[in-house]
Write a protein that holds these residues in place. Structure first.
Motif, PDB file in Angstrom:
ATOM      1  N   GLY A   1      13.078  -6.102  -3.338  1.00  6.67           N
ATOM      2  CA  GLY A   1      13.415  -7.561  -3.779  1.00  6.67           C
ATOM      3  C   GLY A   1      12.064  -8.140  -3.778  1.00  6.67           C
ATOM      4  O   GLY A   1      11.381  -8.284  -2.639  1.00  6.67           O
ATOM      5  N   ASN A   2      11.764  -9.175  -4.802  1.00  6.16           N
ATOM      6  CA  ASN A   2      10.302  -9.813  -4.931  1.00  6.16           C
ATOM      7  C   ASN A   2      10.562 -10.987  -4.020  1.00  6.16           C
ATOM      8  O   ASN A   2      11.574 -11.994  -4.442  1.00  6.16           O
ATOM      9  N   GLY A   3       9.925 -11.304  -3.054  1.00  4.67           N
ATOM     10  CA  GLY A   3       9.943 -12.499  -2.406  1.00  4.67           C
ATOM     11  C   GLY A   3      11.108 -12.241  -1.089  1.00  4.67           C
ATOM     12  O   GLY A   3      11.381 -13.283  -0.459  1.00  4.67           O
ATOM     13  N   THR A   4      11.749 -11.024  -1.212  1.00  8.99           N
ATOM     14  CA  THR A   4      12.561 -10.794   0.045  1.00  8.99           C
ATOM     15  C   THR A   4      11.906 -10.142   1.338  1.00  8.99           C
ATOM     16  O   THR A   4      11.069  -9.165   1.253  1.00  8.99           O
ATOM     17  N   MET A   5      12.339 -10.400   2.354  1.00 11.02           N
ATOM     18  CA  MET A   5      11.797 -10.109   3.628  1.00 11.02           C
ATOM     19  C   MET A   5      12.665 -10.040   4.786  1.00 11.02           C
ATOM     20  O   MET A   5      13.498 -11.122   4.797  1.00 11.02           O
ATOM     21  N   ILE A   6      12.733  -9.056   5.828  1.00  6.75           N
ATOM     22  CA  ILE A   6      13.576  -9.033   6.796  1.00  6.75           C
ATOM     23  C   ILE A   6      12.832  -9.172   8.110  1.00  6.75           C
ATOM     24  O   ILE A   6      11.752  -8.308   8.309  1.00  6.75           O
ATOM     25  N   ALA A   7      13.103 -10.221   8.952  1.00  2.54           N
ATOM     26  CA  ALA A   7      12.190 -10.261  10.003  1.00  2.54           C
ATOM     27  C   ALA A   7      12.902  -9.706  11.545  1.00  2.54           C
ATOM     28  O   ALA A   7      14.060 -10.140  11.577  1.00  2.54           O
TER      29      ALA A   7
ATOM     30  N   ALA B   1       4.189   1.172   5.281  1.00  2.00           N
ATOM     31  CA  ALA B   1       2.753   0.660   4.857  1.00  2.00           C
ATOM     32  C   ALA B   1       2.230  -0.694   5.434  1.00  2.00           C
ATOM     33  O   ALA B   1       3.271  -1.479   5.474  1.00  2.00           O
ATOM     34  N   ASP B   2       1.251  -0.799   6.153  1.00  2.00           N
ATOM     35  CA  ASP B   2       0.648  -2.056   6.386  1.00  2.00           C
ATOM     36  C   ASP B   2       0.730  -3.089   5.420  1.00  2.00           C
ATOM     37  O   ASP B   2      -0.035  -3.064   4.616  1.00  2.00           O
ATOM     38  N   GLU B   3       1.408  -4.197   5.791  1.00  2.00           N
ATOM     39  CA  GLU B   3       1.172  -5.459   4.622  1.00  2.00           C
ATOM     40  C   GLU B   3       0.665  -6.557   5.439  1.00  2.00           C
ATOM     41  O   GLU B   3       0.469  -7.545   4.898  1.00  2.00           O
ATOM     42  N   GLY B   4       0.152  -6.410   6.589  1.00  2.45           N
ATOM     43  CA  GLY B   4      -0.543  -7.452   7.273  1.00  2.45           C
ATOM     44  C   GLY B   4      -0.541  -7.172   8.969  1.00  2.45           C
ATOM     45  O   GLY B   4       0.616  -7.031   9.457  1.00  2.45           O
ATOM     46  N   ALA B   5      -1.725  -6.938   9.286  1.00  2.26           N
ATOM     47  CA  ALA B   5      -1.878  -6.280  10.600  1.00  2.26           C
ATOM     48  C   ALA B   5      -1.250  -7.256  11.696  1.00  2.26           C
ATOM     49  O   ALA B   5      -1.416  -8.593  11.564  1.00  2.26           O
ATOM     50  N   PRO B   6      -1.038  -6.994  13.087  1.00  2.96           N
ATOM     51  CA  PRO B   6      -0.631  -7.820  13.906  1.00  2.96           C
ATOM     52  C   PRO B   6      -1.509  -8.878  14.402  1.00  2.96           C
ATOM     53  O   PRO B   6      -2.844  -8.534  14.334  1.00  2.96           O
TER      54      PRO B   6
ATOM     55  N   ALA C   1       3.416  -9.155  12.620  1.00  4.92           N
ATOM     56  CA  ALA C   1       2.809  -8.043  11.599  1.00  4.92           C
ATOM     57  C   ALA C   1       3.826  -7.769  10.381  1.00  4.92           C
ATOM     58  O   ALA C   1       4.975  -7.928  10.546  1.00  4.92           O
ATOM     59  N   TYR C   2       3.098  -7.427   9.365  1.00  3.08           N
ATOM     60  CA  TYR C   2       3.997  -7.114   8.172  1.00  3.08           C
ATOM     61  C   TYR C   2       3.875  -6.013   7.771  1.00  3.08           C
ATOM     62  O   TYR C   2       2.809  -5.334   8.124  1.00  3.08           O
ATOM     63  N   LEU C   3       5.126  -5.307   7.287  1.00  2.00           N
ATOM     64  CA  LEU C   3       5.126  -3.761   6.745  1.00  2.00           C
ATOM     65  C   LEU C   3       5.852  -3.827   5.417  1.00  2.00           C
ATOM     66  O   LEU C   3       6.593  -4.837   5.157  1.00  2.00           O
ATOM     67  N   ARG C   4       5.588  -2.596   4.924  1.00  2.00           N
ATOM     68  CA  ARG C   4       6.608  -2.164   3.907  1.00  2.00           C
ATOM     69  C   ARG C   4       7.233  -1.117   3.983  1.00  2.00           C
ATOM     70  O   ARG C   4       6.401  -0.040   4.650  1.00  2.00           O
ATOM     71  N   ASP C   5       8.451  -0.639   3.928  1.00  2.00           N
ATOM     72  CA  ASP C   5       9.186   0.351   4.215  1.00  2.00           C
ATOM     73  C   ASP C   5       8.836   1.465   3.002  1.00  2.00           C
ATOM     74  O   ASP C   5       8.154   1.024   2.124  1.00  2.00           O
ATOM     75  N   PRO C   6       9.360   2.588   3.148  1.00  2.00           N
ATOM     76  CA  PRO C   6       8.670   3.536   2.255  1.00  2.00           C
ATOM     77  C   PRO C   6       9.332   3.269   0.709  1.00  2.00           C
ATOM     78  O   PRO C   6       8.992   3.719  -0.123  1.00  2.00           O
ATOM     79  N   GLU C   7      10.378   2.369   0.696  1.00  2.00           N
ATOM     80  CA  GLU C   7      10.795   2.051  -0.558  1.00  2.00           C
ATOM     81  C   GLU C   7      10.203   0.673  -1.330  1.00  2.00           C
ATOM     82  O   GLU C   7      10.423   0.155  -2.308  1.00  2.00           O
ATOM     83  N   GLY C   8       9.480   0.216  -0.388  1.00  2.00           N
ATOM     84  CA  GLY C   8       8.745  -1.291  -0.695  1.00  2.00           C
ATOM     85  C   GLY C   8       9.593  -2.465  -0.059  1.00  2.00           C
ATOM     86  O   GLY C   8       8.930  -3.623  -0.319  1.00  2.00           O
ATOM     87  N   ASN C   9      10.375  -2.318   0.736  1.00  2.00           N
ATOM     88  CA  ASN C   9      10.969  -3.638   1.287  1.00  2.00           C
ATOM     89  C   ASN C   9      10.075  -3.965   2.354  1.00  2.00           C
ATOM     90  O   ASN C   9       9.640  -3.355   2.919  1.00  2.00           O
TER      91      ASN C   9
END
Length: 135
Positions: free
Chosen positions: A65-71, A93-98, A111-119
């Motif tokens: 989802g574009n704009g969707t994030m789970i913390a 995938a690293d989306e923002g280092a700690p 810290a931000y990540l993307r799962d293998p599907e891009g979530n």
């Protein structure tokens, strides 16, 4: 109050490797039901909703989802670093280092990540007893 969160995936094996790399260390337990993943905290406190990883119900490919994030809240800045590294090593995938972010409070370490599907996934700690951005 959120009861559960679901992300859709196309490759359950990769998803289990990625999500188990940090959720199990945050105290979640994994139950595999009909080939899909259910992560829950023992005792099911409403503070910690269940987290499901499933194939999309409509049979179409999963997309992020574009704009969707789970913390997910970690217990410390060190745990954020360790879990981020484990998740990247598990196919994320690293989306923002700690680190601290200027636009958030002085103790919000994330810290931000993307799962293998891009979530998009965030791992954070905001313990006021740890050193802050300005300290």
């Amino acid at each position: 109050m959120i009861a559960y969160v679901t992300v859709g995936v196309n490759d359950m094996t990769r998803a289990e490797c990625f999500y188990s790399s940090f959720l199990l260390n945050l105290g979640y337990e994994l139950e595999v039901i009909d080939g899909e993943l259910s992560y829950a905290q023992p005792g099911q406190s409403p503070e910690f909703p269940e987290f499901y990883v499933k194939a999309p119900f409509n049979g179409q490919p999963a997309t992020a989802g574009n704009g969707t994030m789970i913390a997910f809240r970690a217990g410390s800045q060190k745990q954020v670093r360790d879990l981020h590294a484990a998740a990247v090593n598990a196919g994320g995938a690293d989306e923002g280092a700690p680190g601290f972010r200027e636009s958030y409070g002085p103790n919000f370490f994330v810290a931000y990540l993307r799962d293998p599907e891009g979530n998009k996934i965030a791992l954070f700690s905001s313990d006021p007893n740890e050193p802050g951005r300005d300290g």
